[in-house]
Design a protein around this motif. Structure first.
Motif, PDB file in Angstrom:
ATOM      1  N   THR A 133     -13.672  93.853 -41.028  1.00 43.73           N
ATOM      2  CA  THR A 133     -12.914  94.975 -41.570  1.00 43.73           C
ATOM      3  C   THR A 133     -13.338  95.214 -43.014  1.00 43.73           C
ATOM      4  O   THR A 133     -13.518  94.253 -43.768  1.00 43.73           O
ATOM      5  CB  THR A 133     -11.403  94.703 -41.526  1.00 43.73           C
ATOM      6  N   PRO A 134     -13.496  96.478 -43.444  1.00 45.13           N
ATOM      7  CA  PRO A 134     -13.953  96.748 -44.809  1.00 45.13           C
ATOM      8  C   PRO A 134     -12.945  96.349 -45.871  1.00 45.13           C
ATOM      9  O   PRO A 134     -13.317  95.982 -46.984  1.00 45.13           O
ATOM     10  CB  PRO A 134     -14.190  98.266 -44.801  1.00 45.13           C
ATOM     11  N   GLU A 135     -11.663  96.428 -45.566  1.00 44.09           N
ATOM     12  CA  GLU A 135     -10.603  96.052 -46.504  1.00 44.09           C
ATOM     13  C   GLU A 135      -9.654  95.083 -45.809  1.00 44.09           C
ATOM     14  O   GLU A 135      -9.442  95.175 -44.596  1.00 44.09           O
ATOM     15  CB  GLU A 135      -9.834  97.284 -46.976  1.00 44.09           C
ATOM     16  N   PRO A 136      -9.055  94.150 -46.578  1.00 44.97           N
ATOM     17  CA  PRO A 136      -8.082  93.239 -45.953  1.00 44.97           C
ATOM     18  C   PRO A 136      -6.900  93.994 -45.367  1.00 44.97           C
ATOM     19  O   PRO A 136      -6.344  94.890 -46.010  1.00 44.97           O
ATOM     20  CB  PRO A 136      -7.638  92.351 -47.124  1.00 44.97           C
ATOM     21  N   LEU A 137      -6.560  93.663 -44.136  1.00 40.39           N
ATOM     22  CA  LEU A 137      -5.413  94.274 -43.476  1.00 40.39           C
ATOM     23  C   LEU A 137      -4.140  93.549 -43.880  1.00 40.39           C
ATOM     24  O   LEU A 137      -4.112  92.320 -43.969  1.00 40.39           O
ATOM     25  CB  LEU A 137      -5.586  94.203 -41.961  1.00 40.39           C
ATOM     26  N   SER A 138      -3.072  94.302 -44.136  1.00 41.11           N
ATOM     27  CA  SER A 138      -1.786  93.699 -44.467  1.00 41.11           C
ATOM     28  C   SER A 138      -1.136  93.206 -43.181  1.00 41.11           C
ATOM     29  O   SER A 138      -0.614  94.008 -42.389  1.00 41.11           O
ATOM     30  CB  SER A 138      -0.890  94.717 -45.174  1.00 41.11           C
ATOM     31  N   ALA A 139      -1.182  91.921 -42.969  1.00 40.91           N
ATOM     32  CA  ALA A 139      -0.628  91.314 -41.759  1.00 40.91           C
ATOM     33  C   ALA A 139      -0.552  89.811 -41.988  1.00 40.91           C
ATOM     34  O   ALA A 139      -1.212  89.271 -42.883  1.00 40.91           O
ATOM     35  CB  ALA A 139      -1.487  91.623 -40.543  1.00 40.91           C
ATOM     36  N   ASP A 140       0.244  89.143 -41.176  1.00 43.11           N
ATOM     37  CA  ASP A 140       0.354  87.692 -41.270  1.00 43.11           C
ATOM     38  C   ASP A 140      -0.121  86.994 -40.009  1.00 43.11           C
ATOM     39  O   ASP A 140       0.058  85.781 -39.881  1.00 43.11           O
ATOM     40  CB  ASP A 140       1.797  87.292 -41.594  1.00 43.11           C
ATOM     41  N   ALA A 141      -0.760  87.744 -39.128  1.00 48.45           N
ATOM     42  CA  ALA A 141      -1.335  87.152 -37.921  1.00 48.45           C
ATOM     43  C   ALA A 141      -2.405  88.078 -37.385  1.00 48.45           C
ATOM     44  O   ALA A 141      -2.397  89.287 -37.650  1.00 48.45           O
ATOM     45  CB  ALA A 141      -0.254  86.916 -36.861  1.00 48.45           C
ATOM     46  N   ALA A 142      -3.320  87.501 -36.628  1.00 50.26           N
ATOM     47  CA  ALA A 142      -4.391  88.279 -36.018  1.00 50.26           C
ATOM     48  C   ALA A 142      -4.779  87.646 -34.691  1.00 50.26           C
ATOM     49  O   ALA A 142      -4.645  86.429 -34.498  1.00 50.26           O
ATOM     50  CB  ALA A 142      -5.603  88.357 -36.939  1.00 50.26           C
ATOM     51  N   VAL A 143      -5.284  88.476 -33.797  1.00 48.08           N
ATOM     52  CA  VAL A 143      -5.737  88.046 -32.471  1.00 48.08           C
ATOM     53  C   VAL A 143      -7.063  88.734 -32.192  1.00 48.08           C
ATOM     54  O   VAL A 143      -7.283  89.881 -32.595  1.00 48.08           O
ATOM     55  CB  VAL A 143      -4.687  88.429 -31.394  1.00 48.08           C
ATOM     56  N   THR A 144      -7.961  88.023 -31.503  1.00 45.98           N
ATOM     57  CA  THR A 144      -9.214  88.639 -31.079  1.00 45.98           C
ATOM     58  C   THR A 144      -9.625  88.112 -29.712  1.00 45.98           C
ATOM     59  O   THR A 144      -9.378  86.951 -29.386  1.00 45.98           O
ATOM     60  CB  THR A 144     -10.346  88.394 -32.099  1.00 45.98           C
ATOM     61  N   ALA A 145     -10.238  88.995 -28.932  1.00 50.03           N
ATOM     62  CA  ALA A 145     -10.871  88.605 -27.669  1.00 50.03           C
ATOM     63  C   ALA A 145     -12.369  88.840 -27.745  1.00 50.03           C
ATOM     64  O   ALA A 145     -13.049  88.832 -26.723  1.00 50.03           O
ATOM     65  CB  ALA A 145     -10.259  89.394 -26.513  1.00 50.03           C
ATOM     66  N   THR A 146     -12.888  89.044 -28.957  1.00 50.65           N
ATOM     67  CA  THR A 146     -14.303  89.320 -29.185  1.00 50.65           C
ATOM     68  C   THR A 146     -15.016  88.055 -29.647  1.00 50.65           C
ATOM     69  O   THR A 146     -14.654  87.502 -30.702  1.00 50.65           O
ATOM     70  CB  THR A 146     -14.480  90.414 -30.251  1.00 50.65           C
ATOM     71  N   PRO A 147     -15.997  87.572 -28.900  1.00 52.93           N
ATOM     72  CA  PRO A 147     -16.719  86.368 -29.322  1.00 52.93           C
ATOM     73  C   PRO A 147     -17.368  86.552 -30.693  1.00 52.93           C
ATOM     74  O   PRO A 147     -17.883  87.621 -31.024  1.00 52.93           O
ATOM     75  CB  PRO A 147     -17.781  86.199 -28.229  1.00 52.93           C
ATOM     76  N   GLY A 148     -17.307  85.485 -31.490  1.00 54.20           N
ATOM     77  CA  GLY A 148     -17.947  85.489 -32.793  1.00 54.20           C
ATOM     78  C   GLY A 148     -17.105  86.002 -33.930  1.00 54.20           C
ATOM     79  O   GLY A 148     -17.498  85.866 -35.096  1.00 54.20           O
ATOM     80  N   VAL A 149     -15.961  86.596 -33.647  1.00 52.50           N
ATOM     81  CA  VAL A 149     -15.078  87.079 -34.717  1.00 52.50           C
ATOM     82  C   VAL A 149     -14.203  85.923 -35.180  1.00 52.50           C
ATOM     83  O   VAL A 149     -13.413  85.386 -34.406  1.00 52.50           O
ATOM     84  CB  VAL A 149     -14.210  88.258 -34.244  1.00 52.50           C
ATOM     85  N   GLY A 150     -14.346  85.536 -36.432  1.00 53.20           N
ATOM     86  CA  GLY A 150     -13.564  84.436 -36.978  1.00 53.20           C
ATOM     87  C   GLY A 150     -12.293  84.937 -37.643  1.00 53.20           C
ATOM     88  O   GLY A 150     -12.294  85.969 -38.326  1.00 53.20           O
ATOM     89  N   LEU A 151     -11.207  84.235 -37.452  1.00 50.75           N
ATOM     90  CA  LEU A 151      -9.925  84.562 -38.074  1.00 50.75           C
ATOM     91  C   LEU A 151      -9.607  83.515 -39.127  1.00 50.75           C
ATOM     92  O   LEU A 151      -9.776  82.316 -38.890  1.00 50.75           O
ATOM     93  CB  LEU A 151      -8.812  84.585 -37.027  1.00 50.75           C
TER      94      LEU A 151
END
Length: 236
Positions: free
Chosen positions: A62-80
Protein backbone atom coordinates in the motif's frame (compact mmCIF):
# COMPACT_ATOMS: atom_id res chain seq x y z
CA UNK A 1 8.61 -11.36 16.22
CA UNK A 2 11.33 -8.78 16.40
CA UNK A 3 13.11 -7.73 19.58
CA UNK A 4 15.05 -4.52 20.18
CA UNK A 5 18.32 -6.08 18.99
CA UNK A 6 19.84 -6.00 15.51
CA UNK A 7 19.22 -2.43 14.37
CA UNK A 8 20.96 0.93 14.04
CA UNK A 9 18.86 3.29 16.17
CA UNK A 10 20.67 5.36 18.79
CA UNK A 11 19.61 5.55 22.46
CA UNK A 12 16.97 5.68 23.79
CA UNK A 13 15.59 3.73 20.80
CA UNK A 14 18.47 1.30 20.53
CA UNK A 15 18.57 -0.74 18.48
CA UNK A 16 15.86 -2.21 16.21
CA UNK A 17 13.11 0.37 16.55
CA UNK A 18 10.50 -0.08 13.80
CA UNK A 19 8.18 2.77 14.80
CA UNK A 20 8.15 5.92 12.69
CA UNK A 21 6.17 8.10 15.08
CA UNK A 22 8.16 7.78 18.30
CA UNK A 23 10.82 10.44 17.68
CA UNK A 24 13.58 8.23 16.29
CA UNK A 25 15.70 9.37 13.33
CA UNK A 26 13.74 8.54 10.13
CA UNK A 27 16.83 7.19 8.37
CA UNK A 28 17.48 4.78 11.26
CA UNK A 29 13.90 3.46 11.17
CA UNK A 30 14.12 3.03 7.41
CA UNK A 31 17.33 1.01 7.72
CA UNK A 32 15.82 -1.08 10.51
CA UNK A 33 12.82 -1.87 8.34
CA UNK A 34 15.09 -2.73 5.43
CA UNK A 35 16.95 -5.22 7.63
CA UNK A 36 13.70 -6.83 8.71
CA UNK A 37 12.49 -7.06 5.10
CA UNK A 38 15.73 -8.76 4.03
CA UNK A 39 15.42 -11.25 6.87
CA UNK A 40 11.77 -12.01 6.05
CA UNK A 41 12.26 -12.15 2.30
CA UNK A 42 9.29 -9.85 1.76
CA UNK A 43 8.38 -6.20 2.34
CA UNK A 44 5.84 -6.27 5.18
CA UNK A 45 2.89 -3.90 5.24
CA UNK A 46 2.86 -1.65 8.33
CA UNK A 47 -0.46 -0.22 9.50
CA UNK A 48 -1.25 3.10 11.13
CA UNK A 49 -2.56 1.59 14.37
CA UNK A 50 -5.15 3.59 16.29
CA UNK A 51 -6.25 1.23 19.12
CA UNK A 52 -9.46 0.44 17.26
CA UNK A 53 -11.02 -2.70 15.81
CA UNK A 54 -10.87 -2.14 12.04
CA UNK A 55 -9.47 -5.00 9.97
CA UNK A 56 -8.37 -4.47 6.36
CA UNK A 57 -7.91 -6.98 3.54
CA UNK A 58 -4.54 -6.67 1.78
CA UNK A 59 -3.55 -8.12 -1.58
CA UNK A 60 -0.29 -6.20 -2.04
CA UNK A 61 1.81 -3.22 -0.90
CA UNK A 62 0.00 0.00 0.00
CA UNK A 63 1.39 3.48 -0.84
CA UNK A 64 0.29 4.95 2.51
CA UNK A 65 -0.23 3.28 5.90
CA UNK A 66 -3.84 2.25 6.37
CA UNK A 67 -5.54 3.27 9.62
CA UNK A 68 -6.42 -0.11 11.10
CA UNK A 69 -5.43 -2.42 13.92
CA UNK A 70 -5.64 -5.69 12.02
CA UNK A 71 -5.08 -7.04 8.54
CA UNK A 72 -5.80 -10.24 6.62
CA UNK A 73 -4.41 -11.55 3.34
CA UNK A 74 -4.94 -14.57 1.12
CA UNK A 75 -2.21 -13.44 -1.29
CA UNK A 76 1.08 -15.37 -1.11
CA UNK A 77 4.12 -13.24 -0.34
CA UNK A 78 2.26 -10.35 1.30
CA UNK A 79 3.74 -9.80 4.75
CA UNK A 80 1.71 -8.30 7.60
CA UNK A 81 3.36 -6.32 10.40
CA UNK A 82 1.77 -5.64 13.81
CA UNK A 83 3.68 -3.06 15.87
CA UNK A 84 3.72 -3.29 19.66
CA UNK A 85 5.41 -1.98 22.78
CA UNK A 86 3.33 -3.70 25.53
CA UNK A 87 0.14 -4.36 23.54
CA UNK A 88 -0.51 -7.95 22.50
CA UNK A 89 0.31 -9.06 18.93
CA UNK A 90 -1.96 -11.85 17.70
CA UNK A 91 -1.11 -13.78 14.52
CA UNK A 92 -3.70 -16.10 12.96
CA UNK A 93 -3.87 -18.61 10.14
CA UNK A 94 -6.65 -20.51 8.40
CA UNK A 95 -5.53 -24.06 7.57
CA UNK A 96 -7.06 -26.67 5.30
CA UNK A 97 -7.42 -30.36 6.20
CA UNK A 98 -3.81 -31.02 5.15
CA UNK A 99 -2.48 -28.22 7.37
CA UNK A 100 -1.77 -25.82 4.52
CA UNK A 101 -2.37 -22.14 5.17
CA UNK A 102 -5.16 -20.59 3.09
CA UNK A 103 -5.06 -17.10 4.61
CA UNK A 104 -3.28 -15.31 7.44
CA UNK A 105 -4.02 -12.34 9.67
CA UNK A 106 -2.52 -10.18 12.36
CA UNK A 107 -4.11 -8.05 15.08
CA UNK A 108 -2.88 -5.33 17.43
CA UNK A 109 -4.69 -6.33 20.61
CA UNK A 110 -4.15 -3.77 23.32
CA UNK A 111 -6.94 -3.68 25.86
CA UNK A 112 -8.96 -1.06 23.94
CA UNK A 113 -8.80 -2.98 20.66
CA UNK A 114 -9.39 -6.30 22.36
CA UNK A 115 -12.46 -5.03 24.21
CA UNK A 116 -13.63 -3.30 21.05
CA UNK A 117 -13.68 -6.47 18.96
CA UNK A 118 -10.45 -6.51 16.94
CA UNK A 119 -10.15 -10.30 17.18
CA UNK A 120 -13.77 -10.77 16.14
CA UNK A 121 -13.16 -8.53 13.10
CA UNK A 122 -9.99 -10.41 12.15
CA UNK A 123 -11.57 -13.85 12.43
CA UNK A 124 -14.58 -12.66 10.43
CA UNK A 125 -12.26 -11.39 7.67
CA UNK A 126 -10.39 -14.71 7.59
CA UNK A 127 -13.68 -16.56 7.21
CA UNK A 128 -14.62 -14.32 4.30
CA UNK A 129 -11.46 -14.95 2.27
CA UNK A 130 -10.77 -18.61 3.11
CA UNK A 131 -12.78 -21.49 1.61
CA UNK A 132 -15.05 -23.67 3.72
CA UNK A 133 -13.81 -26.39 6.05
CA UNK A 134 -10.73 -24.78 7.54
CA UNK A 135 -9.30 -24.64 11.04
CA UNK A 136 -8.07 -21.49 12.76
CA UNK A 137 -4.79 -21.31 14.66
CA UNK A 138 -3.42 -18.39 16.65
CA UNK A 139 -0.14 -17.25 18.21
CA UNK A 140 -0.06 -14.74 21.07
CA UNK A 141 3.19 -12.81 21.30
CA UNK A 142 4.99 -11.13 24.19
CA UNK A 143 3.11 -8.29 25.88
CA UNK A 144 2.75 -6.60 29.24
CA UNK A 145 2.33 -9.40 31.76
CA UNK A 146 -0.32 -9.80 34.46
CA UNK A 147 2.09 -8.77 37.23
CA UNK A 148 2.85 -5.46 35.50
CA UNK A 149 -0.48 -4.51 33.94
CA UNK A 150 -2.21 -2.33 36.51
CA UNK A 151 -5.66 -1.14 35.41
CA UNK A 152 -8.59 0.78 36.78
CA UNK A 153 -12.32 0.21 36.87
CA UNK A 154 -12.72 1.58 33.33
CA UNK A 155 -10.86 -1.42 31.90
CA UNK A 156 -13.03 -3.87 33.83
CA UNK A 157 -16.13 -2.13 32.50
CA UNK A 158 -14.80 -2.31 28.94
CA UNK A 159 -14.74 -6.11 29.28
CA UNK A 160 -18.17 -6.28 30.89
CA UNK A 161 -16.84 -6.98 34.40
CA UNK A 162 -17.79 -5.39 37.72
CA UNK A 163 -15.38 -4.49 40.54
CA UNK A 164 -17.13 -6.86 42.93
CA UNK A 165 -17.02 -9.69 40.33
CA UNK A 166 -13.96 -8.93 38.20
CA UNK A 167 -13.64 -12.33 36.52
CA UNK A 168 -10.68 -14.68 36.42
CA UNK A 169 -8.48 -12.47 34.23
CA UNK A 170 -8.46 -9.57 36.71
CA UNK A 171 -6.87 -9.73 40.17
CA UNK A 172 -7.65 -7.08 42.75
CA UNK A 173 -4.51 -5.37 44.03
CA UNK A 174 -5.06 -1.90 45.53
CA UNK A 175 -2.31 0.69 45.70
CA UNK A 176 -0.59 1.48 48.98
CA UNK A 177 -2.88 4.48 49.46
CA UNK A 178 -5.89 2.16 49.23
CA UNK A 179 -7.09 3.29 45.79
CA UNK A 180 -8.64 0.33 43.92
CA UNK A 181 -6.60 -1.22 41.15
CA UNK A 182 -6.54 -4.59 39.39
CA UNK A 183 -3.90 -6.61 37.55
CA UNK A 184 -5.09 -7.68 34.12
CA UNK A 185 -4.07 -10.76 32.12
CA UNK A 186 -4.14 -9.54 28.52
CA UNK A 187 -3.19 -12.90 27.04
CA UNK A 188 -5.83 -14.63 29.13
CA UNK A 189 -8.50 -12.23 27.90
CA UNK A 190 -7.41 -12.82 24.30
CA UNK A 191 -7.41 -16.61 24.68
CA UNK A 192 -10.94 -16.48 26.05
CA UNK A 193 -12.12 -14.42 23.07
CA UNK A 194 -10.40 -16.74 20.60
CA UNK A 195 -11.99 -19.79 22.22
CA UNK A 196 -15.43 -18.17 21.90
CA UNK A 197 -14.65 -17.52 18.21
CA UNK A 198 -13.87 -21.18 17.55
CA UNK A 199 -10.10 -20.90 17.29
CA UNK A 200 -9.03 -24.45 18.09
CA UNK A 201 -5.29 -24.08 18.61
CA UNK A 202 -3.60 -21.22 20.47
CA UNK A 203 0.11 -21.03 21.27
CA UNK A 204 1.49 -18.42 23.65
CA UNK A 205 4.83 -16.70 24.17
CA UNK A 206 4.52 -15.77 27.86
CA UNK A 207 7.38 -13.22 28.08
CA UNK A 208 6.52 -9.89 29.71
CA UNK A 209 7.72 -6.87 27.75
CA UNK A 210 7.88 -4.63 30.83
CA UNK A 211 10.17 -6.92 32.83
CA UNK A 212 12.76 -7.62 30.09
CA UNK A 213 14.39 -4.32 29.01
CA UNK A 214 17.26 -6.06 27.21
CA UNK A 215 14.95 -7.76 24.70
CA UNK A 216 11.79 -5.68 24.54
CA UNK A 217 10.60 -2.12 24.16
CA UNK A 218 7.93 -1.14 26.68
CA UNK A 219 5.83 2.00 26.67
CA UNK A 220 4.60 1.32 30.21
CA UNK A 221 8.21 1.12 31.41
CA UNK A 222 9.92 3.79 29.27
CA UNK A 223 7.16 6.14 28.12
CA UNK A 224 8.04 8.36 25.16
CA UNK A 225 11.54 6.84 25.03
CA UNK A 226 10.10 3.49 23.93
CA UNK A 227 10.59 2.18 20.41
CA UNK A 228 8.37 -0.34 18.67
CA UNK A 229 8.76 -4.02 17.86
CA UNK A 230 6.63 -5.95 15.41
CA UNK A 231 5.19 -9.40 14.84
CA UNK A 232 5.11 -10.63 11.24
CA UNK A 233 3.20 -13.21 9.26
CA UNK A 234 2.97 -14.02 5.54
CA UNK A 235 1.32 -16.65 3.36
CA UNK A 236 4.02 -18.72 1.72
Amino acid sequence: MSTREGGVSEPPFHHLNLGRSVGDAPEAVLENRRRVARHLGTEPVYLHQVHGSRCVLLDGPTPEPLSADAAVTATPGVGLAIQVADCLPVLLSALDAQGRALAVGGAHAGWRSLAGGVLEATVAALREVAPDNFALRAWLGPCIGPEAFEVGEDVLEAFGQRPELPGRHFRYQPRLDGSPRWRANLQGLARERLHQLGVEGVSVEPACTVSDPLRFFSFRRDGAASGRMAAFIALG
